[in-house]
Design an enzyme around this catalytic site. Sequence first.
Site, PDB file in Angstrom:
ATOM      1  N   SER A  87      -4.777  -6.297   2.480  1.00 20.33           N
ATOM      2  CA  SER A  87      -4.515  -5.548   3.706  1.00 20.33           C
ATOM      3  C   SER A  87      -3.981  -6.480   4.798  1.00 20.33           C
ATOM      4  O   SER A  87      -2.897  -7.027   4.669  1.00 20.33           O
ATOM      5  CB  SER A  87      -5.782  -4.813   4.147  1.00 20.33           C
ATOM      6  N   HIS A 193      -5.189   3.262   5.676  1.00 17.05           N
ATOM      7  CA  HIS A 193      -4.571   3.272   4.336  1.00 17.05           C
ATOM      8  C   HIS A 193      -4.577   4.679   3.734  1.00 17.05           C
ATOM      9  O   HIS A 193      -4.893   4.869   2.551  1.00 17.05           O
ATOM     10  CB  HIS A 193      -5.263   2.280   3.396  1.00 17.05           C
TER      11      HIS A 193
END
Length: 774
Positions: A87, A193
């Site tokens: 990430s 996400h």
Amino acid sequence: MKAYVFPGQGSQYKGMGKELFEEFPELVLSADKILGYSIKALCLDDPDSKLGFTNYTQPALYTVNALTYLKKCKDSNETPDFVAGHSLGEYNALHAAGAFDFETGLRLVQKRGELMSQATGGGMAAIIGLKEKEIRDILLKERLEQIDIANLNCPSQIVISGPKEYILQAKPIFESNPGVKLYSMLNVSGAFHSRYMKESGKLFEQFMDSFAFDSLKIPVMANVSARPYKLTDIKSNLVKQITHSVQWTETICFLMGLGDITFEEIGMGKTLTGLLRYIKSEAQPLVLGAKEYDMYFAGTVAEGQNKEAKAAEQGLEKADKMQSIEITDATLGSEAFKRRYHLRYAYIAGAMYRGVSSKELVVKMGKAGMLGFLGMGGLSLSEIEEAINYIQRELNHDQTYGMNFLYDPANPEKEERVIDLYFRYGINIIEASAFMGVTSALIRYKAKGLRRNERGIIESNNKIIAKISRPEVAEAFMSPAPKRLVDKLLSEGKITEEEAIMLKEIPVANDLCVEADSGGHTDCGVSYTLLPAILKLRNDMMEKFKYSEKVHIGAAGGIGTPEAAGASFVLGADFIVTGSINQCTVEAGTSTIVKELLQQMNVQDTDYAPAGDMFEFGAKVQVLKKGLFFPARANKLYDLYRQFNSIEEIDHKTRTQIQEKYFKRSFESIYEELKNYYSTEEIMKADKNPKQKMAMIFKWYFHYSSKSALAGDIDSKVDYQVHCGPALGAFNQWMKGTIYESWQNRHVDEIALLMLKETASFLNNRFQLMKAFI
């Protein structure tokens, strides 16, 4: 092999990085200026208890991860073979790979954190104990389609994301499943996400429009695809990362499948180290087939993954190893060159005048993993702009293209206007053609793409591939920009002092193309003598100036068969450039009549004629002569220009012949027409200088002959000017009896791939034959 992995949000803690801030004071100061607060105070003391908030967490983690990496490089003096980040950590991976400097990465992360912190109403939960398919089956069965899979951290640890009420609704459902060991709500305000971050993604995409990224020095694994990045993937992947799943399990499996690889976590905590243990025990390596391996690494492979390929690039392999290597179309040429331009193949379709190398041709090449240059010579700025718009619409971000940049000694202002156009559209690869020296426009183009990374290495975003056919011109392009031109640009405020300093440390051109017996501007060079001489000169220049990046040398001219291409690679070419053979394809921007003429030519059917754009200088181009009068007539005009100082000095019979047979118009009518195209100042000069006036009128014929050929004007067929080298004649002979004998079946990408495939086969066969004599 070694892979560095960078952790993301969740690994932060008060006191992190305390041993780093004093070691990198300049970067810490830069961070403070960008963020508007003390990054050191936030990480070490967290006086306002903000470290746990997304808009503060992300810049803090990025900074500490980056400083950890820089200290690692400083202490160990080693470079990993791959990098990946979870990430937020992906920004550190891209920084480590050279995609951007520390400051640029921090600005991106700051904006990302700001946008993500503004997301509300969302929730996330970690589920431990179930596999991805089992979770998806439950979501489907319980009609929880509002929930997305956010993070695939390891096979048995998966994070879901969605509106908070649905994440809460799912809690008892999953906890009742006997396979679930833990259902843990995460302390977040948004559905990260997931599809619910779409608006944040759009705003982030708009923010990134002002950023440009540099070549990747190390392969970077992408969260969204679990596959290696290409340079042109950066913007789209970072936007997608906000709304798509983090494919961490598959990322690690992909790297494991490449062979013996060691992972090292760079940054705070050991979160990823723990996940790695689970992935190794619960999942299998993802082993690629040869075709898929080529797909991902033909243009981006780290030199460490393939030891034989690395040795071949450095020229260190033993003869017995060479004999065991099978050459393929994708392994021909320099891997470093292909990485620099994000190509799968070391193959370029060179520019051809007035858009003969058309926008359609450029798009075909880009989609096939090769590089094509638009032929902008003779086109207006509006025509060039229209072509750029078309190309940028048709090609994806990860597909490469370039623009030609033609020397215009009579009109340096146009050079500047073209460069301004290229700046406006973000054109970062140009092919410099027909230059006899370096000009201000080229230097300005190069300067505006320079930056110095945190390691002090100068990196160039705007890349120049210069076509040369003379050693002294090659030397000029492989030297730093001339001081007088740099000083002039600096005094005019066109470049900055920092850019002027950097220009002293790098060559004008990133790479060179040695142009021998071609259809373009050439000095009748022979590849067998010119290419080795330029390669030797390149090595001398690299040693003289201690450049940090290699200047690659390519070969052009005479390449119409696999044997010719193979000879170029054996001589040492890092890449090859074709031209003439592309002119007789469906995508070529010329008339059907010209293509039919070209299809019939053989190797002896060309001649040299004056170059219309450099008529006064006596420069030559190679043209088709079979069935055409142009070469003889063009040479006649140049001879008359050299012999006489005005048209009036030429005898009456010759003047009549030129006007009636060549021009089909009077000199006077042509001159009147030229007044519409030349400036008042130029016309006034011509009125005072009869020889200049003669040159202008004679040069009209070159424009007329080229325009007639492109348009397919049947009445002017004998005067067609068709730039072409004998390579096409050889190609026609090679294609006899195949479907490619007809130009209607020749597509520029298909014949390029055929050329490379057959070149690899030819070289393999020749090496096997040579081996038999050992």
